[in-house]
Design a protein around this motif. Structure first.
Motif, PDB file in Angstrom:
ATOM      1  N   GLY A  12       0.787  -1.373   0.031  1.00 50.66           N
ATOM      2  CA  GLY A  12      -0.053   0.096   0.197  1.00 50.66           C
ATOM      3  C   GLY A  12       0.891   1.239  -0.013  1.00 50.66           C
ATOM      4  O   GLY A  12       0.377   2.319  -0.457  1.00 50.66           O
ATOM      5  N   ALA A  16      -6.345   1.251  -1.629  1.00 53.40           N
ATOM      6  CA  ALA A  16      -5.569   2.161  -2.413  1.00 53.40           C
ATOM      7  C   ALA A  16      -6.671   3.208  -3.084  1.00 53.40           C
ATOM      8  O   ALA A  16      -6.104   4.259  -3.653  1.00 53.40           O
ATOM      9  N   ALA A  45       1.438   3.101  -3.191  1.00 51.21           N
ATOM     10  CA  ALA A  45       0.289   3.966  -3.926  1.00 51.21           C
ATOM     11  C   ALA A  45       0.599   5.339  -4.248  1.00 51.21           C
ATOM     12  O   ALA A  45       1.331   6.060  -3.087  1.00 51.21           O
ATOM     13  N   ASP A  46       0.241   5.961  -5.359  1.00 48.60           N
ATOM     14  CA  ASP A  46       0.463   7.396  -5.510  1.00 48.60           C
ATOM     15  C   ASP A  46      -0.986   8.169  -4.974  1.00 48.60           C
ATOM     16  O   ASP A  46      -1.969   7.975  -5.554  1.00 48.60           O
ATOM     17  N   ASP A  47      -0.606   9.071  -4.043  1.00 48.38           N
ATOM     18  CA  ASP A  47      -1.800   9.590  -3.501  1.00 48.38           C
ATOM     19  C   ASP A  47      -2.352  10.607  -4.284  1.00 48.38           C
ATOM     20  O   ASP A  47      -3.679  10.855  -4.220  1.00 48.38           O
ATOM     21  N   GLN A  95      -2.483   2.015 -11.203  1.00 46.20           N
ATOM     22  CA  GLN A  95      -2.449   3.429 -10.986  1.00 46.20           C
ATOM     23  C   GLN A  95      -1.746   4.357 -12.085  1.00 46.20           C
ATOM     24  O   GLN A  95      -2.126   5.510 -12.423  1.00 46.20           O
ATOM     25  N   ARG A 145      -7.831   7.763  -8.875  1.00 46.50           N
ATOM     26  CA  ARG A 145      -8.712   6.796  -8.529  1.00 46.50           C
ATOM     27  C   ARG A 145     -10.345   6.687  -9.402  1.00 46.50           C
ATOM     28  O   ARG A 145     -11.450   6.478  -8.828  1.00 46.50           O
ATOM     29  N   LEU A 159      -6.128  -3.100  -3.912  1.00 49.67           N
ATOM     30  CA  LEU A 159      -6.826  -2.067  -4.950  1.00 49.67           C
ATOM     31  C   LEU A 159      -7.750  -1.319  -4.001  1.00 49.67           C
ATOM     32  O   LEU A 159      -7.929  -0.039  -4.380  1.00 49.67           O
ATOM     33  N   TYR A 164      -9.336   2.282  -4.832  1.00 48.11           N
ATOM     34  CA  TYR A 164     -10.202   2.066  -5.956  1.00 48.11           C
ATOM     35  C   TYR A 164     -11.441   0.960  -5.721  1.00 48.11           C
ATOM     36  O   TYR A 164     -11.140  -0.297  -5.332  1.00 48.11           O
ATOM     37  N   LEU A 199      -0.995  -3.299  -8.618  1.00 43.87           N
ATOM     38  CA  LEU A 199      -1.186  -1.799  -8.041  1.00 43.87           C
ATOM     39  C   LEU A 199      -0.575  -0.756  -8.898  1.00 43.87           C
ATOM     40  O   LEU A 199      -1.047   0.126  -9.113  1.00 43.87           O
ATOM     41  N   LEU A 200       0.770  -0.879  -9.263  1.00 44.95           N
ATOM     42  CA  LEU A 200       1.339   0.193 -10.008  1.00 44.95           C
ATOM     43  C   LEU A 200       0.879   0.333 -11.391  1.00 44.95           C
ATOM     44  O   LEU A 200       0.835   1.479 -12.094  1.00 44.95           O
ATOM     45  N   SER A 223       2.133  -6.009  -6.071  1.00 49.09           N
ATOM     46  CA  SER A 223       2.348  -4.881  -6.256  1.00 49.09           C
ATOM     47  C   SER A 223       2.563  -4.548  -7.763  1.00 49.09           C
ATOM     48  O   SER A 223       2.492  -3.186  -7.717  1.00 49.09           O
TER      49      SER A 223
END
Length: 632
Positions: free
Chosen positions: A275, A308, A278-280, A485, A284, A305, A310, A481-482, A478
């Motif tokens: 987590g 993060a 994740a890019d804040d 995003q 989303r 996800l 989503y 997730l990238l 991971s």
């Protein structure tokens, strides 16, 4: 499945007469004695009954049935399942050349002996009641610590419990993960718990009948950049020697208790670490279809996800829960044709933006997108599934590797990107453009993940390491997730992952890759196929003269020798041929490079892709002819 040759292997011939008949009878008798000896030393009743039934079948009056049973036994007893850098992997049946409890018990005993011998043995006395070693103070050095994980395949939990029992009896500090979990969680736990070793019971994306046994070394056993990675030589040979010296399975000490069960904090720590990637600033605003292909990654990916931000995540219901039968796919591997068809159909129906598919142990990640070029290419196709007809396609592992490599490189000011020798050369150009170093390694994450200074590594077979400080292995969770995003940020700009790939083509030239493979039932054909290619390699690839032929078994570019051949053509096209390390296949890795202007239009990039695709098809035909295999 690989095996060592046995000095007492059986080679009887049915229908022989005279002296040959006597020899054949002796061979059957010898085989029968070895099977009976195995049954006597096998602690598992199911395996004993299985072999007993096959023994009874070789006495059948039906010659066809009898010979089939004999051939089955000969194969099961043709040698021992070989322990190597990939650990163990094979079909779950009784016998030394298969995966079963007897083989696992001896493997665990050998690994335990290696750890005790290499890390030092404390003053200890055996507990004959529980098979435990009681330690006396001062306890120095500390007991070797090992973490054991398992997936949801048939027998995985049993093999994990057997391993924990053997490790505990040998005096190790044993932590068993609490449930069937993804391989990246085990790899994370080895480093997180500062363990000296880890074992993951999984056959990853192999067929349902298989299982496997991966070994990691960390803690005091391996230091430096390889800490927490899968084993490489000489560790495999050292452990294999200890396994060979282990007693018969029935004599291997097993504790009844004494290991610990990890609490939820290990998985929580892993989820927190993922987590943190994740890019804040990401919007989303993405609709995602996710499939774990009946494996153990579904709930974990869904959690990552949603945590993060989503919420529009659709988990394919038919494939969401772990199921060791993998009922909806022929092979539980996202790379296999048809494996993600169900996901693509849902994506089309739901109007999703992205498809994420993990293999059953979730260390690999496949990504599918809607590509208008694919829609055009399939416009005249009246058959096939809904996804491709509507323009959906799965990105090649090299495409995902390039996108992730560009993403990581754009954020780093130092460090190194690494990829395997069979992966695209594009990552090297990306690294150079960002002032970073690049390294090519032998195939397998056991090599990629231990490169000094690694900030990102990948191999074209859908394996990506985006956070090597946390997980020193490929991690499909991971990576998912990238990729989500990245697609999310591009969508906010009115762009897609395909547009980002076009940008890379404009910057570095269009690199297009593909794979040609042949699956063998007769394993002897694999080295023969490789030898045939070495003897008579093609003189040209898609009409371009081959200017470089390199036998990788000689060791090249500072790498250890490996079984493979590299061909490079005058136009830059490249082919690498090697046997698979985990499946009975010979694989050809194809790559073509087509120059693209930095200001090329979409139509010009599209034309370059068509040109590259045509070259790839021609190279596939050339290599199929050279190897004598079907290009399918």
């Amino acid at each position: 499945m690989t095996s060592t040759d046995s000095t007492d292997s059986i080679d009887s011939t049915s229908g022989a007469t005279g002296a040959d008949a006597g020899s054949g009878a002796e061979d059957v008798a010898s085989l029968t004695r070895r099977v009976e000896a195995w049954i006597a030393d096998d602690p598992d009743a199911f395996s004993r009954n299985e072999l007993t039934a096959v023994l009874q079948t070789i006495r059948s009056e039906d010659e066809t049935v009898r010979e089939a049973a004999l051939e089955d036994l000969r194969d099961r007893f043709s040698g021992s399942l070989q322990f190597g850098t990939a650990g163990l992997r094979g079909a779950m049946q009784a016998g030394p050349n298969r995966m079963n409890r007897a083989v696992i018990l001896r493997a665990a005993a050998g690994l335990a002996a290696y750890l005790v011998d290499s890390l030092g043995e404390q003053d200890a006395q055996p507990d004959h009641k529980h098979g435990l070693l009681h330690r006396h103070e001062p306890a120095a050095p500390a007991r070797p610590k090992i973490v054991v994980g398992y997936d949801a395949r048939h027998n995985s939990h049993t093999y994990a419990l057997d391993s924990a029992a053997v490790f505990t009896a040998a005096g190790l500090d044993v932590v068993l993960l609490p449930s069937a979990l993804p391989t990246p969680v085990l790899a994370f736990a080895v480093r997180h718990l500062d363990a000296d070793a880890g074992v993951m019971v999984t056959a990853s994306h192999n067929p349902p009948a298989d299982n496997g046994y991966k070994v990691y070394l960390g803690g005091r056993a391996v230091t430096g950049s390889g800490q927490g990675a899968q084993i490489v030589p000489p560790f495999d040979a050292l452990i294999a020697a200890k396994i060979a010296a282990a007693p018969p399975a029935v004599q291997v000490p097993r504790a009844e208790e004494g290991w610990s069960i990890a609490g939820p904090e290990v998985l929580t720590a892993y989820l927190d670490a993922v987590g943190a990637l994740a890019d804040d600033t990401a919007p989303r605003d993405l609709s995602i279809v996710v499939t774990p292909l009946h494996g153990v990654g579904g709930a974990v990916v869904d959690h990552v996800l949603r945590a993060a931000g989503y919420q529009d995540v659709f988990l394919v219901p038919e494939q969401a829960d772990p199921d060791p039968a993998f009922p909806t796919v022929a092979f539980p591997n996202p790379e296999e044709p048809g494996a993600i068809d169900l996901s693509l159909a849902y994506a089309q129906t739901l109007g999703a933006d992205l498809v994420i598919a993990n293999d059953p142990d979730a260390d690999r990640c496949a990504v599918a997108v809607k590509d208008h070029r694919a829609e055009q290419d399939f416009a005249t196709n009246s058959g096939g599934d809904t996804g491709p007809r509507e323009g959906w396609r799965m990105l090649h592992g090299d495409e995902v590797g390039a996108l992730l490599g560009e993403l990581v490189a754009s954020r780093e000011t130092s460090g190194l990107l690494a990829s395997s020798i069979v992966s695209s050369r594009l990552l090297g150009r990306i690294a150079a453009a960002h002032g970073l170093d690049h390294a090519s390694t032998l195939t397998g994450f056991k090599w990629i993940s231990r490169v000094d200074g690694l900030v990102f590594g990948y191999e074209e077979a859908l394996g990506y390491c985006v956070d090597p400080g946390t997980v020193r292995d490929k991690d499909g969770i991971s990576a998912a997730l990238l990729m989500v995003q990245l697609a999310d940020r591009l969508k906010a700009q009115g762009r897609t992952l395909v547009d980002a790939l076009d940008d890379l083509a404009r910057a570095h030239g269009l690199h297009l890759t593909d794979q040609l493979s042949a699956r063998f039932t007769d394993l002897a054909q694999i080295p023969l196929t490789m030898q045939r290619l070495r003897t008579s390699p093609p003189a040209s690839l898609a009409g371009s003269a081959v200017i470089e032929t390199v036998d990788l078994s000689d060791g090249v570019d500072g790498l250890p020798p490996t079984d493979g051949l590299r061909l490079v053509a005058e136009d830059g096209s490249r082919v690498i041929v090697r046997p698979s390390g985990t499946e009975p296949k010979v694989k050809c890795y194809l790559e073509v490079i087509v120059p693209v202007a930095s200001d090329a239009s979409v139509d010009e990039v599209t034309e370059a892709r068509h040109t590259a695709a045509g070259r790839l098809q021609a190279i596939r035909a050339d290599m199929s002819s050279a190897l004598g295999i079907s290009p399918a």
